[in-house]
Design an enzyme around this catalytic site. Structure first.
Site, short mmCIF file in Angstrom:
data_model
loop_
_atom_site.label_atom_id
_atom_site.label_comp_id
_atom_site.label_asym_id
_atom_site.label_seq_id
_atom_site.Cartn_x
_atom_site.Cartn_y
_atom_site.Cartn_z
N HIS A 54 27.38 28.25 25.57
CA HIS A 54 28.54 28.54 24.88
C HIS A 54 29.85 28.61 25.95
O HIS A 54 31.00 28.71 25.63
CB HIS A 54 28.46 29.62 24.01
CG HIS A 54 27.32 29.47 22.81
ND1 HIS A 54 25.92 29.57 23.01
CD2 HIS A 54 27.61 29.12 21.61
CE1 HIS A 54 25.42 29.38 22.06
NE2 HIS A 54 26.21 29.08 21.01
N ASP B 241 26.06 20.06 18.43
CA ASP B 241 26.14 21.54 18.38
C ASP B 241 27.79 21.56 18.36
O ASP B 241 28.43 20.64 18.45
CB ASP B 241 25.53 22.26 19.42
CG ASP B 241 25.22 23.77 19.20
OD1 ASP B 241 25.86 24.14 18.23
OD2 ASP B 241 24.43 24.31 19.76
#
Length: 177
Positions: free
Chosen positions: A78, A150
């Site tokens: 992330h 994602d």
């Protein structure tokens, strides 16, 4: 099945599960919330039961996070780019085993790709932007369902490729949505 029934009542028809990420090594010491374990056969059976329950409850499944290969445990994709040096053979034999089996059983409606870069397969692009890595799903696994990525809000992908480029790159690599 109860999760699927609850989701249907709330108006959802797709759930991004099961998690098919594999870990290697001592499972009891490496277990994370992002993996069902290190035994590819047990992970497959647990994931199959979960996916069957979703189907029984009227919900489609999206297995995640292809390619599932382990990278640096200290890197959070992330925030920064993660990579793995897994070989193509190891990827197919070990990390993709649950995907292959769920696909054969008709329990995998979609797959979510992650942003990990597999340097021995495509040194230039992360899985979600790599035609070489996506083609393994389509050609070696025989998956013909929907491919999702994602989140593109992850810094690992935004920093390197920029928001104006990533959507077209993902579609060119074979991502559907």
């Amino acid at each position: 099945k109860m999760t699927a029934v609850t989701a249907r009542k709330a108006g959802f028809n797709v759930i991004c599960n099961p998690i098919l990420d594999m870990i290697k090594g001592n499972c009891c010491c490496n277990m994370t919330l992002r993996s069902l374990g290190c035994d590819k056969y047990k992970v497959t059976e647990i994931a199959s039961a979960e996916a069957q329950g979703m189907h029984d409850g009227g919900v489609l499944t999206v297995g995640k996070h292809y390619p599932s290969a382990e990278g640096d445990p200290l890197i959070d994709s992330h925030l920064a780019e993660d990579r793995s040096d897994v070989s193509r053979e190891e990827l197919i034999d070990y990390y993709l085993y649950p995907y292959l089996e769920l696909n054969k059983r008709g329990l995998l409606d979609g797959i979510m790709t992650g942003h990990k870069r597999l340097v021995n397969i495509d040194p230039d692009y992360p899985a979600s932007l790599s035609k070489k890595v996506i083609d393994i799903l389509r050609n070696d696994i025989g998956f013909d369902g929907l491919l999702f990525t994602d989140s593109f809000a992850m810094m690992a992908i935004l920093q390197k490729f920029g928001e104006e480029n990533i959507y077209g790159m993902a579609i060119a690599a074979g991502i559907d949505n």
